[in-house]
Motif scaffolding. Structure first.
Motif, PDB file in Angstrom:
ATOM      1  N   ARG A   1       0.350   6.041   0.194  1.00 39.51           N
ATOM      2  CA  ARG A   1      -0.302   7.182   0.320  1.00 39.51           C
ATOM      3  C   ARG A   1      -1.059   7.615  -0.861  1.00 39.51           C
TER       4      ARG A   1
ATOM      5  N   LEU B   1      -4.245   0.469  -1.870  1.00 42.33           N
ATOM      6  CA  LEU B   1      -3.317  -0.790  -2.510  1.00 42.33           C
ATOM      7  C   LEU B   1      -2.936  -0.346  -3.806  1.00 42.33           C
TER       8      LEU B   1
ATOM      9  N   ASP C   1       0.735  -1.055   0.038  1.00 43.59           N
ATOM     10  CA  ASP C   1       0.140   0.125   0.088  1.00 43.59           C
ATOM     11  C   ASP C   1       0.808   1.464   0.107  1.00 43.59           C
TER      12      ASP C   1
ATOM     13  N   SER D   1     -14.541  -3.705   5.712  1.00 42.20           N
ATOM     14  CA  SER D   1     -12.908  -3.359   5.875  1.00 42.20           C
ATOM     15  C   SER D   1     -12.135  -4.040   4.826  1.00 42.20           C
ATOM     16  N   GLY D   2     -12.646  -4.935   4.234  1.00 45.02           N
ATOM     17  CA  GLY D   2     -11.749  -5.564   3.070  1.00 45.02           C
ATOM     18  C   GLY D   2     -12.780  -6.593   2.270  1.00 45.02           C
TER      19      GLY D   2
ATOM     20  N   GLU E   1      -7.219  10.718   3.751  1.00 44.58           N
ATOM     21  CA  GLU E   1      -7.054   9.751   4.742  1.00 44.58           C
ATOM     22  C   GLU E   1      -6.473   8.399   4.332  1.00 44.58           C
ATOM     23  N   GLY E   2      -5.878   7.478   4.981  1.00 46.19           N
ATOM     24  CA  GLY E   2      -5.632   6.332   4.821  1.00 46.19           C
ATOM     25  C   GLY E   2      -4.810   5.895   3.796  1.00 46.19           C
ATOM     26  N   MET E   3      -4.808   4.619   3.384  1.00 43.73           N
ATOM     27  CA  MET E   3      -3.651   4.121   2.400  1.00 43.73           C
ATOM     28  C   MET E   3      -4.495   3.496   1.204  1.00 43.73           C
TER      29      MET E   3
ATOM     30  N   ARG F   1      -8.317  -3.531   0.513  1.00 44.24           N
ATOM     31  CA  ARG F   1      -8.497  -3.103   1.947  1.00 44.24           C
ATOM     32  C   ARG F   1      -8.060  -1.733   1.943  1.00 44.24           C
ATOM     33  N   TYR F   2      -7.920  -1.356   3.298  1.00 47.81           N
ATOM     34  CA  TYR F   2      -7.671   0.013   3.543  1.00 47.81           C
ATOM     35  C   TYR F   2      -8.640   1.243   2.930  1.00 47.81           C
ATOM     36  N   GLU F   3      -8.206   2.126   2.223  1.00 43.13           N
ATOM     37  CA  GLU F   3      -9.131   3.011   1.570  1.00 43.13           C
ATOM     38  C   GLU F   3      -9.662   2.766   0.200  1.00 43.13           C
TER      39      GLU F   3
END
Ligand code: SAH
Length: 270
Positions: free
Chosen positions: A52, A62, A50, A146-147, A58-60, A121-123
């Motif tokens: 930025r 993939l 992942d 969340s995933g 926000e968040g990360m 996953r993530y954002e």
């Protein structure tokens, strides 16, 4: 049929695919499920999947490289071949922004030889995966998980039970909720009660009376025609109550429409 699941949590699938029909289908070779650990397709020492988001926020997200590398390593047909339907396979990106997963889509997938699923996953996932790697984005419902792993497990489960030989009783898949376009048969109540795009009718088993609640008398009587009608009425009733939207898209028979009109009038009475 082969399912290939791309995930950063391959161990997540220990459990969901180890029970019941899916387990038996795996054991008998009706389906094969292969788990691809996305981190095996990274090149840096930290096995980074992942990064930025460009533009901030926000968040990360993939990264695209490991995902492209992973899916390409599976030897899937060219995307154009897949999109044109010439290849009997598809690559799905699980996403809340996708087309809704329905029984109709499950049926479509069940006719393929291979389904690759990418779990975000993530954002989320770099958009180039949706644009150029996956054939379609699929959502399992109007909520954010969340995933993608739970979604992938749901798709494996739903599709597997549609494969010939997966269920003990082949007829039962024809009668369930959302199964449209199935003609009423003549072999007794089991096969005459095709759900026809409605929700399933209620089921009862022994004991005939439980804590003062009795099973509808008619079901015990064994008059197949009466039972068929009762089940249809109950299916219409429940569909009207819980999923009236299904009634709009279903082509109902004359008898169904009459029943439905009765049910609606009953509902409107104080
Ligand atoms: N920011 C994204 C949500 C990311 S959730 C958005 O607002 O749309 C992280 C990952 O979970 C997603 O990439 C997707 O793979 C998975 N996911 C979340 N909800 C899902 C759903 N309803 N159906 C399928 N996959 C879902």
């Amino acid at each position: 049929m082969k399912f290939e699941i791309v995930t950063i949590f391959p161990d997540f699938f220990r459990g969901p695919l180890d029970y019941g029909i899916v387990r038996r289908a795996r054991e008998t070779g009706l389906i094969e499920v292969s788990l691809q650990d996305l981190r095996n397709f990274t090149t840096d020492k930290h096995r980074t999947v992942d990064d930025r988001p460009f533009g901030g926020g926000e968040g990360m997200v993939l990264k695209p490289e490991p995902l492209f590398k992973c899916v390409e390593s599976l030897g899937v047909a060219d995307r154009e071949e897949r999109l044109s339907g010439r290849a009997n396979e598809t690559v799905i990106l699980l996403s809340p922004q996708g087309r809704m997963f329905t029984q109709a889509l499950a049926r479509e997938l069940a006719s393929l030889e291979r389904v690759v699923m990418i779990c975000g996953r993530y954002e989320g996932v770099d958009e180039r995966v949706a644009e150029a790697l996956a054939d379609r984005e699929v959502s399992i419902g109007e909520y954010v998980l969340s995933g993608g792993e739970l979604g992938a497990a749901i798709i494996v489960d739903t599709v597997t039970r549609l494969l010939p030989g997966a269920l003990g009783n082949e007829a039962s898949a024809q009668q369930e909720s959302f199964t449209a376009g199935v003609k009423a048969g003549t072999e007794g109540p089991d096969s005459t009660c095709a759900s026809g795009g409605l929700l399933d009718y209620p089921h009862y088993t022994r004991p005939a009376e439980f804590r003062g609640m009795a099973v509808p008398e008619l079901l015990i009587g064994g008059n197949h025609e009466q039972i068929r009608k009762w089940r249809r009425r109950k299916a219409l009733e429940k569909t009207l109550r819980n999923r009236p939207d299904l009634l709009d898209r279903e082509t109902l028979s004359e008898a169904d429409r009459k029943l439905l009109a009765e049910l609606v009038t009953q509902k409107e009475k104080p």
